[in-house]
Design an enzyme around this catalytic site. Sequence first.
Site, PDB file in Angstrom:
ATOM      1  NE  ARG A  64      -2.995   0.372   3.270  1.00  0.00           N
ATOM      2  CZ  ARG A  64      -2.333   0.535   4.418  1.00  0.00           C
ATOM      3  NH1 ARG A  64      -1.581   1.594   4.623  1.00  0.00           N
ATOM      4  NH2 ARG A  64      -2.411  -0.373   5.363  1.00  0.00           N
ATOM      5  CE1 TYR A  94     -14.440  11.145 -17.151  1.00  0.00           C
ATOM      6  CE2 TYR A  94     -14.122  11.267 -14.784  1.00  0.00           C
ATOM      7  CZ  TYR A  94     -14.419  10.538 -15.914  1.00  0.00           C
ATOM      8  OH  TYR A  94     -14.694   9.203 -15.802  1.00  0.00           O
ATOM      9  CG  ASP A 114      -7.743  16.124 -15.668  1.00  0.00           C
ATOM     10  OD1 ASP A 114      -7.009  15.500 -16.466  1.00  0.00           O
ATOM     11  OD2 ASP A 114      -8.798  15.651 -15.202  1.00  0.00           O
ATOM     12  CE  LYS A 149     -10.484   7.894 -18.969  1.00  0.00           C
ATOM     13  NZ  LYS A 149     -10.858   9.167 -18.387  1.00  0.00           N
TER      14      LYS A 149
HETATM   15  C1  LIG Z   1     -11.303   9.624 -17.150  1.00  0.00           C
HETATM   16  C2  LIG Z   1     -10.934  10.963 -16.672  1.00  0.00           C
HETATM   17  C3  LIG Z   1     -10.764  11.219 -15.299  1.00  0.00           C
HETATM   18  C4  LIG Z   1     -11.007  10.169 -14.233  1.00  0.00           C
HETATM   19  O1  LIG Z   1     -10.111   9.133 -14.287  1.00  0.00           O
HETATM   20  P1  LIG Z   1     -10.444   7.608 -13.861  1.00  0.00           P
HETATM   21  O2  LIG Z   1      -9.186   6.904 -14.172  1.00  0.00           O
HETATM   22  O3  LIG Z   1     -11.607   7.169 -14.707  1.00  0.00           O
HETATM   23  O4  LIG Z   1     -10.797   7.618 -12.418  1.00  0.00           O
HETATM   24  C5  LIG Z   1     -10.366  12.491 -14.924  1.00  0.00           C
HETATM   25  N1  LIG Z   1     -10.173  13.465 -15.840  1.00  0.00           N
HETATM   26  C6  LIG Z   1     -10.346  13.261 -17.157  1.00  0.00           C
HETATM   27  C7  LIG Z   1     -10.103  14.376 -18.110  1.00  0.00           C
HETATM   28  C8  LIG Z   1     -10.733  12.016 -17.621  1.00  0.00           C
HETATM   29  O5  LIG Z   1     -10.925  11.817 -18.933  1.00  0.00           O
END
Ligand SMILES: *Cc1c(COP(=O)(O)O)cnc(C)c1O
Length: 385
Positions: A51, A103, A175, A200
């Site tokens: 962890r 998002y 982000d 992604k």
């Molecule tokens: C998918 C996504 C998230 C969240 O990520 P997870 O891995 O699904 O928890 C946050 N920001 C953006 C821009 C995303 O496309």
Amino acid sequence: MKNEKWKFETKVIHVGGEPDPTTGAIMPPIYQTSTYVQSSPGEHKGYEYTRSHNPTRTRLEECLASLENAQHCLVTASGLSASTLIMHMLPKGSRILCGDDVYGGTYRLFSKVFPDIHQFKFVETTNLANLEKEMESFKPALVWLETPTNPLLKISDIQAISALAKKVKALTVVDNTFMSPFFQNPLDLGADLVIHSMTKFINGHSDVVGGALMMNAQELRDKLFYLQNAIGPAQSPFDSWLVLRGIKTLAIRMKAHEQNAMKVAAYLESHPKVERVIYPGLKSHPQYELGKKQMKGSGGMITFFLKGGISESRRFLENVKLFALAESLGGVESLVDHPAIMTHASIPKEVREGLGIFDNLIRLSVGIEDIDDLLQDLDIGFAKV
Ligand SMILES: *Cc1c(COP(=O)(O)O)cnc(C)c1O
């Protein structure tokens, strides 16, 4: 192994990708263990419990830090768990100024899970004068930017906004999921923290959920590491290993995504059944010049408005085949999404439409298949509308 002069294409393969020192294995082992032996109480080789730390995850963190030109990286079980750690890092009652087109899951986290702890305000972040006024009156502890946004691909000026935030002593978080570290490096532009959904583009093969945080300040790293260990959203060794495997092709994948997306965007822009196309690489994009300045490319995401409404959208979505109808994005395969019904359904309809997310808005994650096959697939979809 690290060489400051290495280019991205080399770092992505070699930083954290060193052969295993004990066996010479070219590929890193998966340290599938929860715990580690100690020679005497408290005496160990830097690893006590998975962890807190795991050697496979450490490799991935080293690689990602180097790609974002960051001093530190922490890898988490999902993008949203990384966002959650940032929220827990702030003192109770903090004010967070957040972009208005983030998002859907980020919006849900901020508007449904954390409002009892912090205060959130969602604002348009492409208008700097307006944003400066908001910062002065709201006095945020943190400014949360997504650029380009999801799904409207609005671009905000990271350098200018980070400077404004510094003046009011607020941290800036970006982000960077849509651009990946290949096309944009927010820390170099003055941001304090970068967050990625590794689910992604970073992993790129739609087989892992994961998140990452990158930062330069030791203090931020220590606070977030403490919380990661105390709360527990660390990524599993196997998932970290899969990302280490997927990330090796990040540079060539991002180039291929962009090349295909440019052609798909041009095709859509000249299509009689399309009302409007939003893509950072098109001159028609409202922040085209800013995008050119702060991004090294325009990425693989395209948003367009079909002429018509929900029934026309449905017919298009049911008839494309290569573009699989699915949530998520950034994999090698092309995906199509209907934000109003799918990814952004957690945003109330009035709010959604106020932002410009209407029922005829379709989002494409353009994959790296053959471009002619992709265009033909879109032709079939449009023919049925
Ligand atoms: C998918 C996504 C998230 C969240 O990520 P997870 O891995 O699904 O928890 C946050 N920001 C953006 C821009 C995303 O496309």
